[in-house]
Design a protein around this motif. Structure first.
Motif, PDB file in Angstrom:
ATOM      1  N   ASN A  67     -18.924 -26.419 -39.721  1.00  0.00           N
ATOM      2  CA  ASN A  67     -19.430 -27.711 -39.263  1.00  0.00           C
ATOM      3  C   ASN A  67     -19.507 -27.785 -37.737  1.00  0.00           C
ATOM      4  O   ASN A  67     -20.005 -28.763 -37.184  1.00  0.00           O
ATOM      5  N   TRP A  68     -19.035 -26.716 -37.067  1.00  0.00           N
ATOM      6  CA  TRP A  68     -19.138 -26.692 -35.594  1.00  0.00           C
ATOM      7  C   TRP A  68     -19.009 -25.234 -35.146  1.00  0.00           C
ATOM      8  O   TRP A  68     -18.175 -24.480 -35.681  1.00  0.00           O
ATOM      9  N   ALA A  69     -19.840 -24.839 -34.193  1.00  0.00           N
ATOM     10  CA  ALA A  69     -19.732 -23.504 -33.591  1.00  0.00           C
ATOM     11  C   ALA A  69     -20.181 -23.611 -32.143  1.00  0.00           C
ATOM     12  O   ALA A  69     -21.266 -24.130 -31.863  1.00  0.00           O
ATOM     13  N   GLY A 102      -3.252 -24.622 -23.134  1.00  0.00           N
ATOM     14  CA  GLY A 102      -2.043 -24.860 -23.924  1.00  0.00           C
ATOM     15  C   GLY A 102      -2.190 -25.997 -24.908  1.00  0.00           C
ATOM     16  O   GLY A 102      -1.339 -26.180 -25.777  1.00  0.00           O
ATOM     17  N   GLN A 103      -3.301 -26.762 -24.796  1.00  0.00           N
ATOM     18  CA  GLN A 103      -3.504 -27.922 -25.662  1.00  0.00           C
ATOM     19  C   GLN A 103      -4.443 -27.555 -26.814  1.00  0.00           C
ATOM     20  O   GLN A 103      -5.459 -26.878 -26.596  1.00  0.00           O
ATOM     21  N   GLY A 104      -4.105 -28.006 -28.031  1.00  0.00           N
ATOM     22  CA  GLY A 104      -4.971 -27.762 -29.178  1.00  0.00           C
ATOM     23  C   GLY A 104      -5.115 -26.278 -29.489  1.00  0.00           C
ATOM     24  O   GLY A 104      -4.437 -25.424 -28.908  1.00  0.00           O
ATOM     25  N   ALA A 125      -8.680 -33.276 -32.889  1.00  0.00           N
ATOM     26  CA  ALA A 125      -9.669 -33.556 -33.941  1.00  0.00           C
ATOM     27  C   ALA A 125     -10.939 -34.119 -33.312  1.00  0.00           C
ATOM     28  O   ALA A 125     -11.022 -35.299 -33.001  1.00  0.00           O
ATOM     29  N   CYS A 126     -11.934 -33.246 -33.099  1.00  0.00           N
ATOM     30  CA  CYS A 126     -13.230 -33.692 -32.571  1.00  0.00           C
ATOM     31  C   CYS A 126     -14.061 -34.244 -33.712  1.00  0.00           C
ATOM     32  O   CYS A 126     -14.683 -35.282 -33.595  1.00  0.00           O
ATOM     33  N   ASP A 127     -14.079 -33.525 -34.821  1.00  0.00           N
ATOM     34  CA  ASP A 127     -14.838 -33.930 -36.001  1.00  0.00           C
ATOM     35  C   ASP A 127     -13.824 -34.024 -37.147  1.00  0.00           C
ATOM     36  O   ASP A 127     -13.187 -33.024 -37.489  1.00  0.00           O
ATOM     37  N   SER A 173     -10.310 -26.194 -41.058  1.00  0.00           N
ATOM     38  CA  SER A 173      -9.761 -24.922 -40.570  1.00  0.00           C
ATOM     39  C   SER A 173     -10.567 -24.475 -39.353  1.00  0.00           C
ATOM     40  O   SER A 173     -11.685 -24.951 -39.122  1.00  0.00           O
ATOM     41  N   GLU A 174      -9.973 -23.559 -38.573  1.00  0.00           N
ATOM     42  CA  GLU A 174     -10.565 -23.244 -37.268  1.00  0.00           C
ATOM     43  C   GLU A 174     -10.264 -21.804 -36.869  1.00  0.00           C
ATOM     44  O   GLU A 174      -9.209 -21.258 -37.206  1.00  0.00           O
ATOM     45  N   LEU A 175     -11.222 -21.200 -36.158  1.00  0.00           N
ATOM     46  CA  LEU A 175     -11.051 -19.845 -35.607  1.00  0.00           C
ATOM     47  C   LEU A 175     -11.488 -19.894 -34.144  1.00  0.00           C
ATOM     48  O   LEU A 175     -12.608 -20.323 -33.849  1.00  0.00           O
TER      49      LEU A 175
END
Ligand code: SME
Length: 162
Positions: free
Chosen positions: A52-54, A81-83, A108-110, A115-117
């Motif tokens: 949903n985001w790249a 160091g954040q997020g 949390a942007c969206d 999950s995230e990479l």
């Protein structure tokens, strides 16, 4: 005009063989940073399933600032160091997060992201930014995705000097 074949249906090993080749072809002969990051974000977003985001954040004045991306609008500045993104910079290594809600300090942007990479862009030993991928599916990314996206970043960095 570059016409990338639809490769989303390929098994991951083949997908990550083909996608770096397509990225290399797409960026060939162009050195402009914004143009290449924008096209890389578009190619990745439309080639990897279930995102949903790249896109990219770039280091400016000691912090990350939003760069070219595909997806919903995102937060502009992230401190080191954040997020998940800021952690990738601080630790100078790829972050594979199966459940973003369990990641301390996740930004949390969206709200759809589950999950995230995040792969750091390291040039001459210095972190210049990150490639960030979000998915609405928990545990969407595995070690094959991490290695494949590190390969994409290697190809990208051959074409730009952020
Ligand atoms: N979730 C990220 C912020 C960037 S958005 O996902 C586009 C983080 O925690 O660093």
């Amino acid at each position: 005009m570059f016409d990338a074949a639809d490769i989303r249906h390929l098994p991951k090993p083949e997908l990550y063989e083909e996608l770096p080749r397509q990225l290399d072809g797409l960026l060939h002969g162009e050195r402009d940073l914004v143009a290449n990051l924008a096209n890389a974000a578009a190619l990745i977003f439309h080639s990897l399933p279930d995102l949903n985001w790249a896109g990219f954040y770039l280091m400016k004045d000691g912090g990350l600032v939003l760069g070219p991306f595909q997806g919903r609008t995102a937060c502009v500045r992230i401190a080191v160091g954040q997020g998940v993104c800021g952690t990738a910079v601080a630790e100078r290594r790829t972050q594979l997060v199966a459940d973003v809600h369990a990641f301390p300090g996740h930004i949390a942007c969206d709200s759809a992201s589950a999950s995230e990479l995040v792969v750091p862009l390291i040039v001459g030993g210095e972190v210049r930014g990150v490639l960030d991928l979000d998915s609405p599916t928990p545990a969407r990314f595995d070690m094959t995705d991490a290695a494949g996206c590190e390969r994409l970043v290697e190809v990208l960095l051959r074409h730009v000097a952020p």
